[in-house]
Structure formats: C-alpha cells, structure tokens
Motif scaffolding. Structure first.
Motif, PDB file in Angstrom:
ATOM      1  N   PHE A 215       0.856  -1.189   0.000  1.00  0.00           N
ATOM      2  CA  PHE A 215       0.000   0.000   0.000  1.00  0.00           C
ATOM      3  C   PHE A 215       0.896   1.244   0.000  1.00  0.00           C
ATOM      4  O   PHE A 215       0.920   2.009   0.962  1.00  0.00           O
ATOM      5  CB  PHE A 215      -0.933   0.007   1.217  1.00  0.00           C
ATOM      6  N   PRO A 216       1.638   1.451  -1.086  1.00  0.00           N
ATOM      7  CA  PRO A 216       2.642   2.519  -1.110  1.00  0.00           C
ATOM      8  C   PRO A 216       2.058   3.920  -1.069  1.00  0.00           C
ATOM      9  O   PRO A 216       2.780   4.884  -0.804  1.00  0.00           O
ATOM     10  CB  PRO A 216       3.375   2.270  -2.433  1.00  0.00           C
ATOM     11  N   TYR A 217       0.764   4.037  -1.325  1.00  0.00           N
ATOM     12  CA  TYR A 217       0.136   5.366  -1.288  1.00  0.00           C
ATOM     13  C   TYR A 217      -0.153   5.835   0.135  1.00  0.00           C
ATOM     14  O   TYR A 217      -0.474   7.006   0.353  1.00  0.00           O
ATOM     15  CB  TYR A 217      -1.155   5.374  -2.113  1.00  0.00           C
ATOM     16  N   LEU A 218      -0.034   4.926   1.121  1.00  0.00           N
ATOM     17  CA  LEU A 218      -0.191   5.319   2.519  1.00  0.00           C
ATOM     18  C   LEU A 218       1.171   5.817   3.001  1.00  0.00           C
ATOM     19  O   LEU A 218       2.030   5.035   3.406  1.00  0.00           O
ATOM     20  CB  LEU A 218      -0.675   4.138   3.363  1.00  0.00           C
ATOM     21  N   MET A 219       1.367   7.109   2.933  1.00  0.00           N
ATOM     22  CA  MET A 219       2.674   7.702   3.233  1.00  0.00           C
ATOM     23  C   MET A 219       2.813   8.014   4.715  1.00  0.00           C
ATOM     24  O   MET A 219       1.900   8.588   5.327  1.00  0.00           O
ATOM     25  CB  MET A 219       2.858   8.985   2.413  1.00  0.00           C
TER      26      MET A 219
END
Length: 356
Positions: free
Chosen positions: A195-199
């Motif tokens: 889930f790389p968009y959860l920064m």
C-alpha cells in the motif's frame, strides 16, 4: 463564402482551446495548476469529521461546525481525522473515526467517511485532496488499505516517487491529468510496499507545536518529528511544513477542548495570534509559506482568506459559500454543551476506574 468562414473559424480554434485551458481552475484557481504540490498552501481542517452542531448535541469535543463535504465545497483541501479500533456488534474489529475515545465522540467508520470524500472527488475532477490520519491504535497498512479499497477511493491515490524526503512533488495539473488526486499521510505508520500510497507523515512532513491555549504561544519551530530541533534542520530535511493554528480551552479535570470563543480572531486576517499574521511570520522563518495550515472551525475568520493571500489567489472560482456564524445552541434547561461536558466527565471517570 462558407469555405472562408470555415477556414477563419478553424484558425482561431487553437486560441480558443488555449484560452479555455488557461482558465481551468485547479483547487479553485487557474494560477495554481502549474505549481508544485509542495509550493501551495493547502487549507486543512483539524479533526475534520468531529462536529460541534446539532448532529452531536453540540459536543465540546467537536472541532468543526460543518461536515467534511461542506468543508471541501468551501475550499478546504486537507482533511485530518483520528482512527481508532472499535468492536462491531458481531465481535469483529472495525476502524472508526473517534475523538480521543469512541466513547467520547464517534463519527462512524473510516470507510464510510472516505466514501463521502470519494463521492465529492468524483464530482470535482480538477481538485487535489489530502487526507491526514492520526493512527491512534496502530492500524497496519493492510488494515487501513482495506478501508481505502472498500470505499474505492484508492483509485485516486498518489504513490510517491521516493520513500524518503526530499522528493520532487508534481504540479496540481500533473496530479489531475494522471488521475492521482488523493494524497494520503498517516501518522505512526510503518510503510508497506503493498500500500505505497499510505505515506508515513513524518517522513515527508514536519509540524509545529499544537497544544496551545493562548494566542501568544504560537511558534514556527518544528515540534514533530522530534529529530528536528531547529528551523534550519527542518528546511534541510526537505519536509513540507504543516502549520497547526488552533487553540484549546481547559475544562474541568484538565480536559482540553477546542476553543471556539476566540476563533473569530484565531482564523482572522489580523489580531493577536491571528492566522493572517502567523502565516507571514512562519514564511519569513522558512523562506516560503507553509504547505499546509490546519485550523478548527474553518468557516470562522474565514480561514480561507489568509490561505488565498499566501497563495496569491484572487477571484477563486467553484467554491460554495458557508456562513461564518456558529450554529445556534439551545439556551434553556440543561444545554447540550453542558450535556456534552457531562459525557466527557463520565468518560474520564470510566477511564480512571477501569484503566481504559
């Protein structure tokens, strides 16, 4: 004659197209389209879903008078919230938006709130929205990611080009054109490649202090992450500056609640501790305006005026007006405000007694 007219019309089509494109508004202004995401000041609502109005019996825990969709309509572009673990009636684990405790103020499930934001984004294709989540009960990326997937808002999610700061942030127009119009930062999160968009917030963002009770207490100095001890360190880190600008009031038992009695000045352009005077102070410290400004009761002031000034925006388009007045509160009998305070007292007593 017809052919000549046709050729003349064709000759001006590129001009018409260019003029129309130039007038396309990104986040309510054509002048913002070609600016990088980190070079714009985004108005944010502190604890966006936690309301102080009739829907919550005017809870003293509420930070806003109007719901998140109304906030977006009015020009807010960053929505923050606290995520807590809650047990469903069937014993399952659910992720709710709760103010400190789900016994105190529960604004429903995270997926439901995200679904409302997604619906707004569907209807507003030229806007970039930022969501900031305080991960109060240490939800994993998989648990939070499932909420984003179930609401279908993940289709808009932006994935950073670098897992560390500094990184090159795209322009608003690039985000819009690429369909990646949702920025998501999570405080207290170990990033996951699934889930790389959860920064992780503090990889990319730093904040000033937020526990202020007097208008003289505001500071531009970095407070979080604690590894940053000076403005120069914050600047050199390449992180974006989130400027907290709201006040607390101390109630019985030392409980803090959002201060709505001074907010007409807190969010105003001028006055002691006003937003309009604090933004330039921090701009002089960091040689650029803050990337995010987080406020309570956003419609008072109203806060958007000072943010427009920071962005050099005049004649914003596409916003819906919101009253700058606070909702009416009952004045007879036991007021709802008093009722809410009693609920706070009960919650504190339960927590102390049972250690929850």
């Amino acid at each position: 004659m017809f052919l000549r007219t046709l050729l003349q019309t064709a000759s001006i089509l590129p001009f018409l197209y260019t003029s129309a494109s130039a007038q396309t508004a990104c986040n309510n202004s054509p002048s913002l389209c070609n600016k990088a995401y980190n070079n714009i000041t985004h108005l944010g609502t502190h604890d966006s879903p936690f309301l102080r109005n009739n829907s919550t019996s005017f809870s003293t825990s509420g930070n806003q008078y109007y719901d998140s969709v109304t906030q977006l309509d009015a020009g807010v572009r960053l929505l923050s919230a606290q995520v807590h673990k809650s047990n469903g009636t069937d014993g399952s684990t659910q992720w709710h938006l709760c103010h400190t405790s789900c016994d105190l103020l529960d604004a429903g499930t995270l997926s439901s709130w995200l679904g409302k934001i997604k619906g707004w984004m569907d209807n507003n294709p030229n806007d970039v929205v930022t969501v900031l989540l305080v991960n109060s009960d240490n939800a994993s990326p998989a648990e939070l990611g499932a909420e984003f997937q179930s609401s279908d808002i993940d289709q808009y999610a932006y994935t950073p080009s670098s897992s560390s700061a500094p990184q090159t942030w795209p322009t608003l127009q690039s985000l819009i054109s690429n369909g990646t119009r949702l920025m998501t930062f999570v405080a207290s999160l170990t990033p996951s490649s699934d889930f790389p968009y959860l920064m992780d917030e503090f990889t990319y963002v730093f904040e000033n202090d937020f526990e202020n009770e007097e208008p003289t207490e505001y500071s531009c100095n970095p407070d979080r992450p604690t590894s940053l001890t000076s403005p120069s360190q914050a600047t050199e880190s390449g992180r974006m500056f989130l400027m907290n600008h709201f006040l607390y009031s101390t109630q019985i038992f030392g409980i803090q609640s959002p201060n709505d009695t001074y907010v007409n000045v807190t969010n105003a352009q001028t006055g002691l501790g006003s937003l309009g005077e604090q933004i330039p102070k921090c701009t002089s410290v960091y040689s650029k305006p803050p990337t995010f400004v987080l406020v309570d009761f956003f419609n008072r002031g109203p806060a958007i005026v000072s943010v427009d000034t920071a962005n050099g925006v005049t004649g914003a388009v596409g916003r819906k007006s919101v009253s700058t007045a606070a909702p009416d509160e009952p004045t007879s009998g036991v007021s709802r405000r008093q009722g809410s305070l009693l609920a706070v007292i009960v919650a504190v007593v339960v927590a102390v007694t049972f250690g929850v």
